[in-house]
Design a protein around this motif. Sequence first.
Motif, PDB file in Angstrom:
ATOM      1  N   VAL A  60       0.748  -0.981   0.009  1.00 43.21           N
ATOM      2  CA  VAL A  60       0.404   0.146   0.183  1.00 43.21           C
ATOM      3  C   VAL A  60       0.921   1.281  -0.654  1.00 43.21           C
ATOM      4  N   SER A  75       0.011   4.192  -1.072  1.00 45.64           N
ATOM      5  CA  SER A  75      -0.922   5.683  -0.879  1.00 45.64           C
ATOM      6  C   SER A  75      -1.894   4.580   0.451  1.00 45.64           C
ATOM      7  N   ASN A  76      -2.308   5.734   1.747  1.00 44.09           N
ATOM      8  CA  ASN A  76      -3.417   4.924   2.079  1.00 44.09           C
ATOM      9  C   ASN A  76      -4.206   6.306   2.179  1.00 44.09           C
ATOM     10  N   THR A 130      -8.125   2.990   0.293  1.00 46.23           N
ATOM     11  CA  THR A 130      -7.251   2.829   0.879  1.00 46.23           C
ATOM     12  C   THR A 130      -7.575   3.242   2.330  1.00 46.23           C
ATOM     13  N   THR A 131      -8.136   3.771   3.013  1.00 47.45           N
ATOM     14  CA  THR A 131      -8.053   4.501   4.207  1.00 47.45           C
ATOM     15  C   THR A 131      -8.148   3.503   5.466  1.00 47.45           C
ATOM     16  N   TYR A 176      -5.611   0.807   5.321  1.00 51.27           N
ATOM     17  CA  TYR A 176      -4.779   0.295   5.607  1.00 51.27           C
ATOM     18  C   TYR A 176      -3.684   1.091   5.954  1.00 51.27           C
ATOM     19  N   GLU A 177      -2.434   0.436   6.572  1.00 52.40           N
ATOM     20  CA  GLU A 177      -1.562   1.661   6.904  1.00 52.40           C
ATOM     21  C   GLU A 177      -0.905   1.888   5.851  1.00 52.40           C
ATOM     22  N   GLN A 178       0.271   2.648   5.355  1.00 51.98           N
ATOM     23  CA  GLN A 178       1.211   2.788   4.475  1.00 51.98           C
ATOM     24  C   GLN A 178       1.794   2.161   4.958  1.00 51.98           C
ATOM     25  N   SER A 202     -13.016   0.774   3.024  1.00 50.29           N
ATOM     26  CA  SER A 202     -12.657   1.861   3.129  1.00 50.29           C
ATOM     27  C   SER A 202     -13.817   2.312   2.126  1.00 50.29           C
TER      28      SER A 202
END
Length: 179
Positions: A75, A77-78, A83-84, A86-88, A171
């Motif tokens: 990932v 970019s979160n 993608t929010t 996920y942790e970058q 997300s």
Amino acid sequence: MIVPGGFSYGDYLRCGAIARFAPVMGEVVEAARRGMPVLGICNGFQVLCEAGLLPGALTRNAGLHFVCRDVWLEVASNTSAWTTRYEQGADLLVPLKSGEGRYVAGDEVLDELEGEGRVVFRYRDNINGSMRDIAGVSSANGRVVGLMPHPEHATEALTGPSDDGLGIFYSALDAILVS
């Protein structure tokens, strides 16, 4: 809204090139302009690029072979609507199934994507030859995302390689509920 994978119109001309003219794509483009989260998976990613919703294009894989295997993604970019959760830097295991999945764009576009944090996913092992290991990108507002691998086939550990793809869909639900 999700534009799924598959072989639209037989991909006779170029993947996604004919599908971008389908009447439904007018609605997809308009929904994206209104801020609706839109995800293009595999052929859907190709269609979104051809429709001008995402930059770049997808071409024949390096080696000209169809690839069908589970791949590790990072990932990158979160901050996109997809993608929010996920942790970058998180690693995801998802299936990749494509013959024309090699992401390409000019250096200026690639630099812009990198500089704006719009590279959303990267291959850990770039088996299709995508430029800068790019597996997925987002629009400038982060609401439209395209990726070549199939997160919908990684939502249940019993039937997929993992359940790592679930975060993409959660997300999007978060993005819709906040809107």
